[in-house]
Design an enzyme around this catalytic site. Structure first.
Site, PDB file in Angstrom:
ATOM      1  N   ASP A 129       1.335  -5.039 -13.827  1.00 26.53           N
ATOM      2  CA  ASP A 129       1.734  -6.317 -13.243  1.00 26.53           C
ATOM      3  C   ASP A 129       3.256  -6.340 -13.128  1.00 26.53           C
ATOM      4  O   ASP A 129       3.963  -6.159 -14.124  1.00 26.53           O
ATOM      5  CB  ASP A 129       1.252  -7.460 -14.135  1.00 26.53           C
ATOM      6  N   GLY A 178       4.034   2.074   1.922  1.00 30.13           N
ATOM      7  CA  GLY A 178       4.912   2.489   3.005  1.00 30.13           C
ATOM      8  C   GLY A 178       6.368   2.596   2.596  1.00 30.13           C
ATOM      9  O   GLY A 178       7.031   3.603   2.844  1.00 30.13           O
ATOM     10  N   CYS A 224       7.476 -10.658   4.136  1.00 25.56           N
ATOM     11  CA  CYS A 224       7.086 -10.614   5.540  1.00 25.56           C
ATOM     12  C   CYS A 224       6.671 -12.021   5.956  1.00 25.56           C
ATOM     13  O   CYS A 224       5.549 -12.249   6.415  1.00 25.56           O
ATOM     14  CB  CYS A 224       5.948  -9.625   5.753  1.00 25.56           C
ATOM     15  N   GLU A 232       2.160  -1.144  -9.067  1.00 25.24           N
ATOM     16  CA  GLU A 232       1.129  -1.837  -8.284  1.00 25.24           C
ATOM     17  C   GLU A 232       0.014  -2.271  -9.229  1.00 25.24           C
ATOM     18  O   GLU A 232      -0.356  -1.525 -10.136  1.00 25.24           O
ATOM     19  CB  GLU A 232       0.579  -0.923  -7.184  1.00 25.24           C
ATOM     20  N   PRO A 243       0.780  -1.238   0.000  1.00 25.95           N
ATOM     21  CA  PRO A 243       0.000   0.000   0.000  1.00 25.95           C
ATOM     22  C   PRO A 243       0.810   1.286   0.000  1.00 25.95           C
ATOM     23  O   PRO A 243       0.247   2.373   0.029  1.00 25.95           O
ATOM     24  CB  PRO A 243      -0.814  -0.117   1.288  1.00 25.95           C
TER      25      PRO A 243
END
Length: 511
Positions: free
Chosen positions: A377, A333, A446, A353, A331
């Site tokens: 993409d 950051g 992550c 994005e 998003p």
């Protein structure tokens, strides 16, 4: 499946989507359910989930709720998570604002909602033992009430009579008088033992399964942590315990606009340990802080900040012309931090994005910065090569940020991993095509799951003969972070570093 996105630690400011990029499966209602206790004594009569409900007739007017507002908010969060696959960290703030809860009431609602979501599998096993049958056979609204009350009985200092009586009243209001006896009987049985006693009775006997049950994790996730910890697998207890607690809020001061010291002083926070831009906030709503509202700071896990810093600290061969790329930017950051530093250095960042709503979030996060946001993409973005630096913060299972996504651990499935690793390899290979010879590509996830980390990077390194740079040397502030062959990669952990479990590898394309 989106081919772009950003990690769960990235939370754009001004009250944005915190859903992250992870594509989890449907809510499974608790992976660790066990029908323990069934047969030891008959369970209370349970209303079936398909039983007809008696609602008010045309002559009846529903009475005002007799249950306090914090518990009702928590119950409604559980209902939305179970019934609509909502994200708890998105639905809760809106309910708190809508019902004007703040201070201790908001804190109590938050503890109940997030805590019950995290502990769902453990609670379901205990509820099933108390009822003598699995929760799958129970009415959904009854399940919500039982989970909320069981959490209070087992993991808070709420008086047992208060937890039970409010649960019975809540059940009566939501599902009718017919369920009150069942709810009362189950909770009485739950309250007969402490959490430790229930764990001793119900937990699997094998060490990994037992720790997973104790800390409310599906066993397969606990096993993935064992695999990632390797020689340090004795830290599993600490790793799962850290995952099962409320995390401190991390903010990022925008480079060039405000320092971490200034931000910490203005909001009563504490400067971070590792990132020069990190500030820790112990509690409260970060969206209400003036620096966040004004775009001087954003909610961002310190681990995500370190990924952006490693991308910009990695040495390139030849001149850095200031042409940078964030290939999976939503998003926004990391794109915002890189863009702010690009503004200082005279560089420019392209941010790719795929999802339209996330494109809007990236544009909002990077407004006023030298950043061009492209809806494309990441596997084939249509860009010309020659970038000095490319960040691939790939879509992943998000197993490294479970503490920030209370319900996520019960939605994830082992099958999610294989579907994502193919996408991760394709994005990394796309980045290697777009970076110039001598330029660097940073791959991060992550998630500590080996299949998403070294399992992706290793084959790509061998196939393309790229140079592996020492990432721990780029982050000298961070202790005990080296992982992978020759310790060249970085693996962060909540129990060691207080960050999300970010994995980072730095590659340099041969000249």
């Amino acid at each position: 499946m989106s081919a772009t996105g950003s990690g769960p630690g990235d939370q754009p400011h001004r009250g944005k989507n915190q859903g992250g990029k992870n594509q989890g499966g449907k809510n499974q209602g608790g992976t660790n359910r066990r029908n323990s206790g069934a047969g030891s004594r008959p369970g209370p009569k349970v209303p079936h989930r398909d039983s007809p409900r008696r609602g008010p007739t045309r002559r009846e007017t529903p009475a005002p709720s007799t249950v306090d507002a914090p518990r009702m908010v928590a119950r409604d969060v559980l209902r939305a998570v179970r019934g609509r696959d909502s994200y708890a960290n998105l639905i809760l703030p809106s309910l708190l604002r809508e019902r004007k809860l703040s201070g201790r009431d908001a804190a109590f609602a938050t503890e109940l909602a997030y805590g019950a979501c995290r502990a769902q599998g453990l609670l379901d096993a205990i509820i099933a033992a108390g009822a003598g049958r699995p929760v799958e056979e129970m009415d959904g609204q009854v399940i919500d009430v039982l989970r909320l009350a069981a959490y209070q009985l087992l993991r808070t200092r709420v008086a047992p009579h208060a937890a039970v009586s409010t649960a019975v009243a809540m059940a009566r209001e939501s599902a009718g008088e017919r369920v009150t006896g069942f709810v009362n009987a189950v909770l009485r049985r739950v309250s007969e033992k402490t959490e430790e006693q229930w764990v001793a009775e119900l937990a699997p006997k094998d060490p990994v399964g037992r720790l997973a049950f104790t800390h409310a994790h599906p066993r397969w996730i606990a096993q993935s942590f064992v695999d990632a910890l390797g020689a340090d697998a004795t830290e599993l207890d600490a790793a799962l315990a850290a995952d099962d607690t409320r995390p401190v809020v991390h903010l990022a001061a925008r480079p060039g606009d405000i320092t971490a010291e200034e931000l910490a002083l203005s909001i009563g926070g504490e400067e971070g340990k590792f990132s020069p831009y990190a500030v820790y906030l112990d509690g409260g709503d970060p969206g209400s802080l003036e620096p966040v509202r004004d775009g001087l700071a954003t909610v961002q896990d310190e681990g995500s900040q370190l990924v952006a810093l490693a991308t910009l600290r990695a040495p390139v061969v030849g001149e850095d012309t200031g042409r940078w790329l964030d290939l999976c930017s939503g998003p926004g950051g990391k794109a915002a931090m890189m863009g702010a530093i690009a503004r200082i250095d005279g560089a420019h960042l392209d941010a790719v994005e795929l999802a339209p709503h996330r494109v809007k979030l990236v544009r909002t996060s990077t407004e006023g910065l030298p950043v061009t946001v492209l809806e494309a993409d990441g596997r084939d973005p249509g860009l010309s090569g020659g970038y000095d630096r490319v960040l691939v913060d790939a879509p992943c299972t998000g197993l490294g940020a479970l503490r920030r996504r209370p319900e996520a651990r019960w939605r994830k499935q082992p099958s999610d991993v294989s579907a994502l690793t193919k996408l991760q390899r394709e994005l990394l290979e796309s980045a290697l095509k777009l970076v110039r010879p001598g330029g660097v590509v940073v791959y991060s996830t992550c998630s500590p799951h080996i299949a998403e980390t070294v399992g992706v990077v290793g084959p790509v390194i061998r196939k393309h003969s790229v140079e592996v740079l020492s990432c721990p040397e780029l982050l000298p502030e961070v202790p005990r972070c080296a992982t992978g062959p020759d310790g060249a990669f970085v693996q962060l952990w909540p129990h060691r570093h207080g960050t999300d479990a970010m994995f980072v590898a730095v590659l340099r394309k041969p000249e």
